[in-house]
Design an enzyme around this catalytic site. Sequence first.
Site, PDB file in Angstrom:
ATOM      1  N   ASP A 222       0.816  -1.013  -0.089  1.00  0.00           N
ATOM      2  CA  ASP A 222      -0.029   0.022  -0.095  1.00  0.00           C
ATOM      3  C   ASP A 222       0.837   1.224  -0.019  1.00  0.00           C
ATOM      4  O   ASP A 222       1.668   1.265   0.823  1.00  0.00           O
ATOM      5  CB  ASP A 222      -0.694   0.027   1.401  1.00  0.00           C
ATOM      6  CG  ASP A 222      -2.025   1.234   1.150  1.00  0.00           C
ATOM      7  OD1 ASP A 222      -2.897   1.323   0.409  1.00  0.00           O
ATOM      8  OD2 ASP A 222      -1.946   1.957   2.201  1.00  0.00           O
ATOM      9  N   GLU A 281       1.483  -0.577  -4.988  1.00  0.00           N
ATOM     10  CA  GLU A 281       0.545   0.260  -5.078  1.00  0.00           C
ATOM     11  C   GLU A 281       1.328   1.564  -5.305  1.00  0.00           C
ATOM     12  O   GLU A 281       1.699   2.062  -4.253  1.00  0.00           O
ATOM     13  CB  GLU A 281      -0.669   0.281  -4.320  1.00  0.00           C
ATOM     14  CG  GLU A 281      -1.788   1.202  -4.820  1.00  0.00           C
ATOM     15  CD  GLU A 281      -1.970   2.326  -3.829  1.00  0.00           C
ATOM     16  OE1 GLU A 281      -2.951   3.098  -3.914  1.00  0.00           O
ATOM     17  OE2 GLU A 281      -1.347   2.378  -2.616  1.00  0.00           O
TER      18      GLU A 281
HETATM   19  C1  NOJ Z   1      -4.752   2.848  -0.997  1.00  0.00           C
HETATM   20  C2  NOJ Z   1      -5.818   1.950  -0.648  1.00  0.00           C
HETATM   21  O1  NOJ Z   1      -6.161   1.315  -1.745  1.00  0.00           O
HETATM   22  C3  NOJ Z   1      -6.821   2.829  -0.094  1.00  0.00           C
HETATM   23  O2  NOJ Z   1      -7.919   2.082   0.294  1.00  0.00           O
HETATM   24  C4  NOJ Z   1      -6.590   3.444   1.119  1.00  0.00           C
HETATM   25  O3  NOJ Z   1      -7.261   4.454   1.505  1.00  0.00           O
HETATM   26  C5  NOJ Z   1      -5.289   4.147   0.799  1.00  0.00           C
HETATM   27  N1  NOJ Z   1      -4.324   3.626   0.036  1.00  0.00           N
HETATM   28  C6  NOJ Z   1      -4.685   4.566   2.225  1.00  0.00           C
HETATM   29  O4  NOJ Z   1      -3.920   3.389   2.725  1.00  0.00           O
END
Ligand code: NOJ
Length: 559
Positions: A222, A281
């Site tokens: 993340d 991500e």
């Molecule tokens: C990306 C995640 O996919 C999302 O759902 C989240 O709110 C943010 N990162 C913060 O962790």
Amino acid sequence: MTQDLAPLVQDPSAGRSTGWWRSAVIYQVYVRSFADSDGDGVGDLRGARDRLPHLADLGVDAVWLTPFYASPQADGGYDVADYRAVDPLFGELSDADGLVREAHRLGLRVIVDIVPNHTSDQHAWFRAALADRHGGPARERYHFRPGRGESGQWPPNDWESVFGGPAWTRTAGADGAPGEWYLHLFAPEQPDLNWDHPEVAREFASVLRFWLDLGVDGFRVDVAHGMVKAAGLPDIGRGEQAKMIGTQVLPFFDQDGVHEIHRSWRRLLDSYDGERIGVAEAWAPTSERLALYVRPDELHQAFNFQFLRCPWGAAAMREVIDESLAATAAVGAPATWVLSNHDVVRHTTRYGGGERGLRRARAAALLMLALPGSAYVYQGEELGLPEVEDLPDEARQDPAFLRGRGARARGGVPHGNEGAERSGQDGTRDGCRVPIPWSGTTAPYGFGPGTSWLPQPAQWRELSVEAQSGDPRSTLELYRSALALRRELPGLGDGPMSWLPAPEGVLALSRPGFVCTLNTLAAEAELPVPGRPVLATAPLEFGGGAVRVPAEACVWWAV
Ligand code: NOJ
């Protein structure tokens, strides 16, 4: 000669490189909305485990589970209070273990989320930080700073939270006196960790090992672009920063320093057998900068949000595909393709909604699954689910909604997340998170024995797994056939691809022994027949040596 070649031949059964992830189709399970085993209205690990046969049947290679760790759920579990514990909402550690074992028995790999940019404000470290004095050592694992202004009344810099409002919240002492501020790029309940502190890196290495030892096959990382902040936390100098995310390097996003962390994680992953992977991500301004995350000594894959954000249309799609393939090839990584996830409006709706949106979504799915590399399927897209756009405000839980539009609707203080509204983190993420329909004619359509935490539309009874199974025209059967063919046809998955000549508005791509034709136009296209049709999103008509491909349809051909 034969002897010289021998060491290059890789034997998967010997546990060496199989490169499984280079072609894998990975299915995203948003745990709280997938399947509920205990009737509390929230999906859980046992529910997911019971439904794994659906995924094996569908023909995916791996499952990515969104966070199920101990968390106050201020941001759907992306606010982790204990990285080694399962939240009681989702079950127990033994349920995670059971799910991983059952998935492996069914031939599915399991990827879990890791959230290293921030913890929950209920994490033991943050509680200790709040209890410590100003400038105290427990505060050094986060970013605490005195405020600006005479009495420290202004945030330490001008950074804005992705969810709207300032990225800083002021603390108060036990006596209520205002104190230092702490940084949170997301909600105030998600304080950012200070990755310059050696204990932070040590702790995450240990957490990764904990889950790898339990048997997981990798991690979706993340905010992989966010852990390192520019020295001195400099001002940006202008507002509406949410609009800049992914368009430029910011002092808090896509700093070069993050790559050292990913390198150390790669070494850790490689020290385990069975090719465990890391998936970034990451929001980077260009495909080239995104490719830096998947250099040979860093993570294995990065989500291709350029493809997700690409508007419908042959020229735009071709450009993004070319760019993505070139950028990943330059570093030897596979490209990835994704159309939907739990943060964006479902693509059936993005493509225009209704029959047209569904038509395009089905065609885009066949295009995606024909491209070289790995693909991600978000739960429910195999059912052609649309975004739920009319959720009642009281039901919504997205923190971006509660800080922005929700706060205004409730007469609260608007936090000004207009920029965020344009960037995609617009506070309407609940609409793609509605629990998916499995069976039956009344809500919650087999999701669980109770209700569902977000209401499901009545029309979803026609979209359930049960309703679509066995209907050759259904989107579910389209995905099943596509995924089965992807396994059968050797030219699909990782490997070469080239473009064939095609009229404007049509894409024709060639893989070994295979052609995919996508007609993006609103009118039928007459094309030469490249081979034997093996799958199509709409009925084809043949005549005079040509094929008529309907508007917004995609066809797979064996050549
Ligand atoms: C990306 C995640 O996919 C999302 O759902 C989240 O709110 C943010 N990162 C913060 O962790």
